[in-house]
Enzyme design. Structure first.
Site, short mmCIF file in Angstrom:
data_model
loop_
_atom_site.label_atom_id
_atom_site.label_comp_id
_atom_site.label_asym_id
_atom_site.label_seq_id
_atom_site.Cartn_x
_atom_site.Cartn_y
_atom_site.Cartn_z
N LYS A 181 2.44 -56.78 -9.38
CA LYS A 181 3.04 -55.05 -9.11
C LYS A 181 3.16 -55.53 -7.52
O LYS A 181 4.08 -55.65 -6.65
CB LYS A 181 1.60 -54.23 -8.56
N GLN B 96 -5.43 -48.51 -9.26
CA GLN B 96 -5.48 -49.25 -10.67
C GLN B 96 -6.53 -47.68 -11.74
O GLN B 96 -7.24 -48.60 -11.05
CB GLN B 96 -5.54 -50.10 -10.40
N ASP C 78 2.81 -43.08 -9.77
CA ASP C 78 2.47 -42.91 -10.40
C ASP C 78 3.12 -41.76 -11.92
O ASP C 78 3.39 -41.80 -12.39
CB ASP C 78 0.96 -43.18 -10.86
#
Ligand code: NDP
Length: 297
Positions: free
Chosen positions: A52, A96, A119
């Site tokens: 990422k 994460q 997200d």
């Protein structure tokens, strides 16, 4: 002929357009910035975070990586999120998952500022998605929706079977595809481990989306001729290769491809799109924060 949907190519085109968006934002004095937070020793999680970070750099997004010892008290993660929420330079925050057991995952999801929740997992953003007014579409479901559009598969009026009801894939994807708007209007059946006669559900579908985390569980015998197959699954299975494993999807590719009019491969299908849509959400967050209108791809 089966059309193999090329996720790498679609993702690359989105990244190219996002690079132009980042340039436009920079001209207006804003550099999009994503903070990733890793509280895990899991090698796969660390790899995802570094990918990422690399993706961000490739399109001009600034990326910072905060690493927290997995044995540290949960308050250290909660405090980090508070700090990142308060930092006006940070436009997107990605924690994460999974986090260690002593951390309250739901609190983490609730604590991230919804305006920085790239997200799309904050309850406020989940609610907006369900209500048909999404702020950030979760990356994997959004990527699937884009792949269908790129393959000229309009979900309107189609029967869709989604195998999997997780909060990150199955549920939000179903919500996206039933919306009364472009790239929606599908009739969706959500299947899971308690579904009776799964094959009857998938055989009745025009579009089958597999997101169960079970290697090659959907095979050609469960599909109807001409079906569109999207394989979200990424599973490591033992293999006689240099790494000792290979990646396979939730779909048995060869038998499914014999029935399908279009199908995504694994790897090279949904995975690259998930990564591209994270960049999309970060650029969107930055443009909204800076109040600069840009043409998102
Ligand atoms: P979860 O484990 O959270 O959810 C799996 C879902 O599949 C559950 O709803 C489960 O049912 C259902 N399921 C499991 N086994 C069966 C079965 N035999 N029959 C029917 N349904 C079943 O997984 P995720 O949603 O997080 O991920 C799914 C897959 O997608 C994984 O392989 C993951 O690696 C991959 N993935 C890929 C991404 C990408 O970018 N390509 C991104 C995210 C995930 P129940 O609820 O009853 O337990």
């Amino acid at each position: 002929m089966t059309h193999v949907i090329d996720g790498n190519a679609v993702a690359e085109s989105i990244r190219d357009d996002l690079t132009a968006c980042v340039d436009a934002l920079r001209d207006e004095g804003t550099t999009p910035k994503l903070a990733t937070v890793l509280m895990s020793e899991d090698a796969a999680s660390a790899t995802y975070v570094s990918m990422k970070q690399r993706d961000c750099e490739a399109v001009g997004i600034e990326a910072i990586d905060v690493e927290i010892d997995p044995d540290a008290p949960a308050d250290e993660l909660y405090g980090t999120i508070d700090d990142l929420n308060a930092d006006p330079e940070v436009h997107g925050i990605l924690v994460q998952m999974p986090v260690p057991d002593h951390v309250d995952t739901r609190k983490v999801l609730r604590d991230v500022d919804p305006a920085k929740d790239v997200d799309g997992f904050h309850p406020a953003n989940v609610g907006r998605l369900v209500a048909g007014d999404p702020r950030f579409k979760p990356c994997t479901p959004h990527g699937v929706q884009r792949l269908l559009a790129d393959a000229d598969v309009d979900p309107e009026g189609k029967d869709v079977a989604i195998v999997g009801r997780s909060d990150i894939v199955g549920k939000p994807l179903a919500n996206l595809l039933i919306q009364k708007e472009a790239d929606g209007n599908a009739t969706v059946t959500i299947c899971h481990s308690r579904t009776a006669d799964l094959a009857a559900k998938t055989r009745a579908a025009d579009i089958v989306i597999a997101a169960a985390g079970v290697p090659e569980m959907v095979d050609g015998s469960m599909l109807t001729e001409g079906v569109v197959v999207i394989d979200v699954g990424v599973n490591r299975v033992d293999a006689d290769s240099e790494k000792g494993y290979e990646l396979v999807g939730d779909v048995e590719y060869d038998s499914a491809a014999e029935k399908a009019s279009a199908i995504t491969p694994v790897p090279g299908g949904v995975g690259p799109m998930t990564r591209a849509m994270l960049l999309y959400n970060t650029v969107k967050a930055a443009s909204e924060r800076a109040d600069v209108a840009i043409d998102l791809p």
